[in-house]
Design an enzyme around this catalytic site. Structure first.
Site, mmCIF file in Angstrom:
data_model
loop_
_atom_site.group_PDB
_atom_site.id
_atom_site.type_symbol
_atom_site.label_atom_id
_atom_site.label_comp_id
_atom_site.label_asym_id
_atom_site.label_seq_id
_atom_site.Cartn_x
_atom_site.Cartn_y
_atom_site.Cartn_z
ATOM 1 N N LYS A 1 -13.313 -28.346 4.358
ATOM 2 C CA LYS A 1 -14.207 -29.338 3.859
ATOM 3 C C LYS A 1 -14.567 -29.445 2.773
ATOM 4 O O LYS A 1 -14.875 -30.772 2.775
ATOM 5 C CB LYS A 1 -15.514 -28.953 5.321
ATOM 6 C CG LYS A 1 -14.545 -29.455 6.725
ATOM 7 C CD LYS A 1 -13.160 -29.775 7.299
ATOM 8 C CE LYS A 1 -12.959 -30.321 8.311
ATOM 9 N NZ LYS A 1 -12.796 -31.178 8.933
ATOM 10 N N SER B 1 -18.033 -31.530 7.411
ATOM 11 C CA SER B 1 -18.641 -30.701 7.994
ATOM 12 C C SER B 1 -19.701 -30.530 7.551
ATOM 13 O O SER B 1 -19.948 -30.343 6.346
ATOM 14 C CB SER B 1 -17.980 -29.677 8.736
ATOM 15 O OG SER B 1 -18.459 -28.597 9.309
ATOM 16 N N ALA C 1 -14.199 -23.964 2.769
ATOM 17 C CA ALA C 1 -13.444 -24.753 1.477
ATOM 18 C C ALA C 1 -12.858 -25.682 1.997
ATOM 19 O O ALA C 1 -12.608 -26.903 0.948
ATOM 20 C CB ALA C 1 -12.715 -22.990 1.538
ATOM 21 N N ASP D 1 2.361 -34.707 12.931
ATOM 22 C CA ASP D 1 1.441 -33.059 12.636
ATOM 23 C C ASP D 1 1.013 -33.186 10.911
ATOM 24 O O ASP D 1 2.029 -33.883 10.215
ATOM 25 C CB ASP D 1 2.391 -32.153 12.183
ATOM 26 C CG ASP D 1 1.868 -30.627 11.838
ATOM 27 O OD1 ASP D 1 0.337 -30.971 11.315
ATOM 28 O OD2 ASP D 1 2.370 -30.391 11.448
ATOM 29 N N VAL D 2 -0.634 -33.770 10.617
ATOM 30 C CA VAL D 2 -0.578 -33.898 9.184
ATOM 31 C C VAL D 2 -0.515 -33.091 8.292
ATOM 32 O O VAL D 2 -0.783 -33.669 7.111
ATOM 33 C CB VAL D 2 -2.784 -34.533 9.322
ATOM 34 C CG1 VAL D 2 -2.592 -35.980 10.561
ATOM 35 C CG2 VAL D 2 -3.757 -33.910 9.750
ATOM 36 N N GLY E 1 -6.310 -37.110 14.807
ATOM 37 C CA GLY E 1 -6.727 -36.555 15.824
ATOM 38 C C GLY E 1 -7.372 -36.877 16.661
ATOM 39 O O GLY E 1 -8.784 -36.716 16.968
ATOM 40 N N ALA E 2 -6.865 -37.653 16.892
ATOM 41 C CA ALA E 2 -7.342 -39.193 17.994
ATOM 42 C C ALA E 2 -7.082 -38.877 19.411
ATOM 43 O O ALA E 2 -7.479 -39.522 20.245
ATOM 44 C CB ALA E 2 -7.319 -40.564 17.788
ATOM 45 N N TYR F 1 -12.116 -23.259 7.131
ATOM 46 C CA TYR F 1 -13.075 -24.118 7.329
ATOM 47 C C TYR F 1 -14.216 -24.605 6.272
ATOM 48 O O TYR F 1 -14.495 -26.041 5.835
ATOM 49 C CB TYR F 1 -14.107 -24.312 8.596
ATOM 50 C CG TYR F 1 -14.152 -25.201 9.397
ATOM 51 C CD1 TYR F 1 -13.006 -26.820 9.534
ATOM 52 C CD2 TYR F 1 -15.894 -25.599 9.315
ATOM 53 C CE1 TYR F 1 -13.709 -27.356 10.550
ATOM 54 C CE2 TYR F 1 -16.067 -26.644 10.617
ATOM 55 C CZ TYR F 1 -14.519 -27.262 10.782
ATOM 56 O OH TYR F 1 -15.167 -28.406 11.407
HETATM 57 P P1 NDP Z 1 -11.256 -31.320 18.902
HETATM 58 O O1 NDP Z 1 -10.654 -29.444 18.799
HETATM 59 O O2 NDP Z 1 -12.048 -31.911 20.019
HETATM 60 O O3 NDP Z 1 -9.844 -32.426 18.258
HETATM 61 C C1 NDP Z 1 -8.989 -32.051 17.465
HETATM 62 C C2 NDP Z 1 -7.694 -32.981 17.330
HETATM 63 O O4 NDP Z 1 -7.274 -33.214 15.978
HETATM 64 C C3 NDP Z 1 -6.923 -33.083 18.254
HETATM 65 O O5 NDP Z 1 -6.674 -34.731 18.653
HETATM 66 C C4 NDP Z 1 -5.725 -32.351 17.380
HETATM 67 O O6 NDP Z 1 -4.779 -33.287 18.440
HETATM 68 C C5 NDP Z 1 -5.728 -33.296 15.992
HETATM 69 N N1 NDP Z 1 -5.232 -32.619 15.735
HETATM 70 C C6 NDP Z 1 -4.768 -31.006 15.273
HETATM 71 N N2 NDP Z 1 -4.579 -30.706 14.264
HETATM 72 C C7 NDP Z 1 -3.956 -31.611 14.582
HETATM 73 C C8 NDP Z 1 -2.801 -31.447 12.782
HETATM 74 N N3 NDP Z 1 -2.483 -30.901 12.542
HETATM 75 N N4 NDP Z 1 -2.069 -32.557 12.778
HETATM 76 C C9 NDP Z 1 -3.069 -34.291 13.935
HETATM 77 N N5 NDP Z 1 -3.773 -33.679 14.506
HETATM 78 C C10 NDP Z 1 -4.419 -33.007 14.618
HETATM 79 O O7 NDP Z 1 -12.272 -31.621 17.858
HETATM 80 P P2 NDP Z 1 -12.921 -32.278 17.446
HETATM 81 O O8 NDP Z 1 -12.986 -33.875 18.196
HETATM 82 O O9 NDP Z 1 -14.606 -31.356 17.422
HETATM 83 O O10 NDP Z 1 -13.393 -32.590 15.985
HETATM 84 C C11 NDP Z 1 -12.862 -33.897 14.983
HETATM 85 C C12 NDP Z 1 -12.777 -33.516 13.326
HETATM 86 O O11 NDP Z 1 -14.128 -33.976 13.264
HETATM 87 C C13 NDP Z 1 -12.137 -31.854 12.819
HETATM 88 O O12 NDP Z 1 -11.293 -32.448 11.578
HETATM 89 C C14 NDP Z 1 -14.063 -31.182 12.735
HETATM 90 O O13 NDP Z 1 -13.245 -30.516 11.873
HETATM 91 C C15 NDP Z 1 -14.843 -31.888 12.688
HETATM 92 N N6 NDP Z 1 -15.915 -31.627 12.684
HETATM 93 C C16 NDP Z 1 -16.228 -30.798 14.052
HETATM 94 C C17 NDP Z 1 -17.525 -30.626 14.028
HETATM 95 C C18 NDP Z 1 -17.843 -30.299 15.935
HETATM 96 O O14 NDP Z 1 -18.682 -29.213 16.034
HETATM 97 N N7 NDP Z 1 -17.176 -30.487 16.823
HETATM 98 C C19 NDP Z 1 -18.947 -30.877 13.210
HETATM 99 C C20 NDP Z 1 -17.975 -30.759 12.260
HETATM 100 C C21 NDP Z 1 -16.730 -31.306 12.194
HETATM 101 P P3 NDP Z 1 -3.572 -31.997 19.442
HETATM 102 O O15 NDP Z 1 -4.810 -31.736 20.530
HETATM 103 O O16 NDP Z 1 -2.832 -33.701 19.183
HETATM 104 O O17 NDP Z 1 -3.427 -31.306 18.554
#
Ligand code: NDP
Length: 245
Positions: free
Chosen positions: A161, A144, A159, A65-66, A14-15, A157
């Protein structure tokens, strides 16, 4: 910190934006080559790779897709064959599908669990096999604050995390003697696409520091946990949340 890890490699799921992008760039700054995973946003992933290259390293973008076991296995195999070794895995990919539990459709429960919790299994399993053979590795998963306090409207969510934390702690004790460390970072509210529609002013009242965190503030903690400076830390959950509790 100017610590360099020449020749070291990392996978960040998810980068394509947000926290995953910030973690990728921070690791690149320490000399890691980074496999930038995404599910759909290829352009975002390419931009992350450009930022990595600006730090003087490189890497590759890789779509999987993870939540899909076969898809992930193929992607991880490709990374391992390109990178030869994998020193760091950051399980960051995650989604939300908020709603009160009593009205939550089954698909919203499943999609969130499949991404964060089953995604942990799907990615970590093949990478761990490699790390055990190497006798070294660091795994950091992004949970989280919701896992620790249970957010209203986020039963799925919270659950997923919380499951990630339990799985990480168990895994940490299984592989501690094999040279692999497993830790978790639990962010509070971070300023990314995920929180763009959140009621920020209301939320700020719940945060002692009265502001959202920046993705870079999570990335620095992840980088520390991946580094030799954290060589005696495993099975831990580090909260990065502006003092929320
Ligand atoms: P964003 O929504 O900004 O980014 C999410 C990323 O995850 C994207 O790169 C997306 O890629 C990727 N992604 C989503 N589903 C999949 C999948 N099935 N397979 C591969 N990649 C996937 O989220 P954040 O950067 O805010 O969050 C990152 C992590 O931090 C998450 O796990 C989130 O739950 C956690 N988190 C975030 C918080 C916040 O306040 N922002 C707070 C606490 C935890 P693509 O667009 O290509 O699908």
């Amino acid at each position: 910190m100017d610590e360099k890890h020449y020749g070291k490699t990392a996978i960040v799921t998810g980068a394509s934006r947000g926290i995953g992008r910030a973690v990728s760039v921070e690791l690149a700054r320490c000399g890691y080559r980074v496999a930038v995973n995404y599910a759909s946003d290829e352009r975002g992933a390419s931009e992350t790779l450009d930022l990595i290259k600006r730090e003087g390293t490189g890497g590759k973008i890789i779509r999987f897709d993870v939540a899909n076991f076969e898809d992930t296995q193929k992607g991880v195999d490709e990374i391992i064959s390109d990178f030869v070794s994998v020193d760091v895995l950051v399980n960051n990919a995650g989604i939300t599908a908020d709603g009160l539990f009593v009205m939550m459709p089954r698909k919203d429960w499943d999609s969130v669990i499949n991404t964060s919790l089953n995604g942990f299994y799907n990615v970590t399993k093949p990478v761990l096999e490699k790390m055990i053979r190497q006798k070294r590795g660091a795994i950091v998963s992004i949970a989280s604050v919701a896992a620790l306090i249970g957010n209203r409207g986020q039963a799925n969510y919270s659950a997923a995390k919380a499951g990630l934390i339990g799985a990480s702690r168990a895994l940490a004790s299984e592989v501690a003697r094999l040279g692999v460390r497993v830790n978790v970072v639990a962010p509070g509210l971070i300023d990314t696409g995920m929180t763009k529609n959140a009621p920020v002013e209301n939320i700020k009242r719940l945060i002692p520091m009265a502001r959202l965190g920046k993705p870079e503030e999570i990335a620095k903690v992840v980088r520390f946990l991946c580094s030799e400076d954290a060589s005696y830390i495993t099975g831990q959950v580090i909260s990065v949340n502006g003092g929320m509790f």
